[in-house]
Design an enzyme around this catalytic site. Structure first.
Site, PDB file in Angstrom:
ATOM      1  N   LYS A  52      63.232  45.415  72.764  1.00  0.00           N
ATOM      2  CA  LYS A  52      64.525  45.855  73.304  1.00  0.00           C
ATOM      3  C   LYS A  52      65.613  44.981  72.718  1.00  0.00           C
ATOM      4  O   LYS A  52      65.370  43.819  72.390  1.00  0.00           O
ATOM      5  CB  LYS A  52      64.535  45.690  74.835  1.00  0.00           C
TER       6      LYS A  52
HETATM    7  N1  GLU Z   1      66.177  53.150  75.463  1.00  0.00           N
HETATM    8  C1  GLU Z   1      65.203  54.123  75.785  1.00  0.00           C
HETATM    9  C2  GLU Z   1      64.177  53.544  76.774  1.00  0.00           C
HETATM   10  O1  GLU Z   1      64.455  52.643  77.494  1.00  0.00           O
HETATM   11  C3  GLU Z   1      64.575  54.757  74.560  1.00  0.00           C
HETATM   12  C4  GLU Z   1      63.783  53.849  73.701  1.00  0.00           C
HETATM   13  C5  GLU Z   1      63.317  54.484  72.391  1.00  0.00           C
HETATM   14  O2  GLU Z   1      63.483  55.670  72.203  1.00  0.00           O
HETATM   15  O3  GLU Z   1      62.780  53.729  71.575  1.00  0.00           O
HETATM   16  O4  GLU Z   1      63.093  54.037  76.917  1.00  0.00           O
END
Ligand code: GLU
Length: 476
Positions: free
Chosen positions: A107
């Protein structure tokens, strides 16, 4: 919203992880390996804007590399901090394992209020941030693939993809370095709606199991269910829109940053969305009652509560007052560990974040595969499929004529049957399958073990077991 939580988001995730791990028989060393975040990179960079240099702080955390690339969004918010990014990265590991997307968890975040900057400034800032991450392989098609999160969207992903491409001009797979891109920059149909669509598919699957529905003290289907949505961004809007238009659920309240709107008869979501786009909030929306104290609306009677904004909105300070018998966590971490325990005691059924909002990363997976295969889904099969259906329809009509039956296949049936699946249909079908399958794994664990009392623990058990298996097979 105040979080009123006495432990941090990271501790909250750890606590939930520990609850699950206590029910497992993993060697202590492996347990610890799975719990910890492998690495968190912090970068401070300067950008010359409005005549002076502004310094920004950003993070990219890698929680687990048991599968690579690692995956997870990049968030733009002033509240971004290392603790939060690490908690979110851990959730990504378990989310990906649960819905079987072949990624580790990661993240990113940038401390910024995107509303304070003009578009060209945001582009400069994003490109500079991306440059720092690309340089360290923290954006890379086979190492680390970001995506949108709070405060970012297609626009930012297009800038990131372009920045990577500029720095890797001969990488034929460059587009796969980030997902959530606009269609004309290598994106995929259905990615924008994916998380909200996933919420709909998750609820539909839940309601396919009357035994689970009755545990939430509900019955029947989604038809007519009273729903409260907290957060009307991309996820909240799409979930509310699909559930009201396609499943005939009633969205009786929408909670936003500037207040809430309430209508027991159901709010027209498309009208509300148009209003919010124009005015930046729900205040002043004529077709529903406005409530200034938005937080109190979480506590109204309803069948389903969908927190779809940010972490910690349901905390020890309000958990006792939440009346919804069923909560589906569209946001990451909206219920703190303590609030979770309170709600569980009260018998509230919680469909946990790592499952509920996995639609986004699932469709990101499809986009990544599309980028690596360099072809749109359905391009090879669609017309061939239609031609075969046409053959069958013609033959049935011929046989009916030959047997003296005057009726022919109706034109509405023929039209629907002949239509080959395009990319959007295939993406939705793949997403639906992923959400159904993951739910079935979770509920199997939930119901087959007397020591597993809730879906969240079940989700952790399934996910941790898969991560552990991967470490056992491949080594550390
Ligand atoms: N930000 C989104 C999540 O928390 C998508 C993450 C992604 O598609 O890699 O799942």
């Amino acid at each position: 919203m105040s979080t009123n939580s006495d432990i941090s988001f990271r501790d909250s995730v750890d606590q939930m992880f520990n609850q699950a791990i206590n029910l497992m028989d993993l060697p202590a060393g492996l347990e610890e390996k799975i719990r910890v975040c492998n690495a968190t990179y912090t970068v401070r960079f300067g950008v010359r804007l409005r005549g002076s240099i502004h310094t920004f702080t950003g993070y990219r955390s890698v929680h687990s590399e048991h599968m690579e690339p690692v995956k997870g969004g990049i968030r733009y918010a002033l509240s971004v901090n290392q603790d939060e990014v690490e908690a979110l990265a851990a959730l990504m590991t378990f989310k990906c394992a649960l819905v079987e997307t072949p990624f580790g968890g990661s993240k990113g975040g940038l401390c910024i209020d995107p509303k304070q900057w003009k578009e060209h400034e945001l582009e400069q800032i994003t490109r500079r941030f991306a440059y720092e991450l690309v340089k360290r392989d923290l954006i890379h098609p086979s190492q680390n693939v970001p995506a949108p999160d709070m405060g970012t969207g297609e626009r930012e992903m297009a800038w990131i993809a372009d920045q990577y491409q500029r720095m890797n001009t001969t990488d034929i797979n460059a587009k796969a370095c980030v997902t959530g891109k606009p269609l004309n920059a290598g994106g995929i149909e259905g990615r924008v709606e994916a998380t909200g669509r996933g919420i709909q598919y998750a609820l539909r699957e839940f309601f396919r199991h009357p035994e689970d529905v009755s545990l939430a003290k509900l019955e029947g289907t989604l038809d007519g269910k009273k729903i409260i949505v907290q957060g009307f961004g991309n996820v909240g809007f799409h979930a509310a829109n699909f559930l009201s238009n396609e499943d005939n659920a009633k969205i009786i309240a929408v909670i936003e940053h500037d207040g809430a709107v309430v209508d027991a008869e159901g709010i027209n979501i498309e009208n509300l969305s148009k209003f919010v786009k124009k005015h930046g909030g729900v205040r002043g929306f004529k077709d529903a009652a406005f409530v200034e104290k938005a937080e109190s609306v979480l506590e109204l009677e309803c069948d389903i509560l969908i927190p779809a904004a940010t972490e910690g909105v349901i905390h020890p300070g309000n958990a006792q007052k939440i009346k919804a018998p069923l909560i589906i966590e569209a946001a990451n971490g909206p219920i703190t560990a303590k609030a979770d325990a309170i709600l569980q005691k009260r018998g509230t059924v919680i469909i946990p974040d790592m499952y509920a909002n996995a639609g986004g990363v699932t469709v990101s997976y499809f986009e990544w595969v599309k980028n690596l295969s360099h072809i749109r889904f359905g391009r090879m099969q669609r017309r061939q499929e239609e031609a075969r259906h046409q053959l069958l329809a013609d033959e049935i009509n011929r046989l009916m004529r030959a047997s003296g039956i005057k009726e022919q296949l109706s034109s509405s049936f023929t039209e629907a049957y002949l239509k080959g699946a395009g990319e959007l249909e295939l993406v939705r079908s793949g997403l639906d399958d992923s959400m159904r399958t993951a739910y079935q794994f979770m509920r199997e664990t939930w119901h087959s073990r007397s020591d597993v009392k809730d879906l969240r623990t079940a989700a952790y058990l399934v996910a941790i077991e898969r991560v552990a298996d991967s470490y056992r097979t491949k080594g550390l």
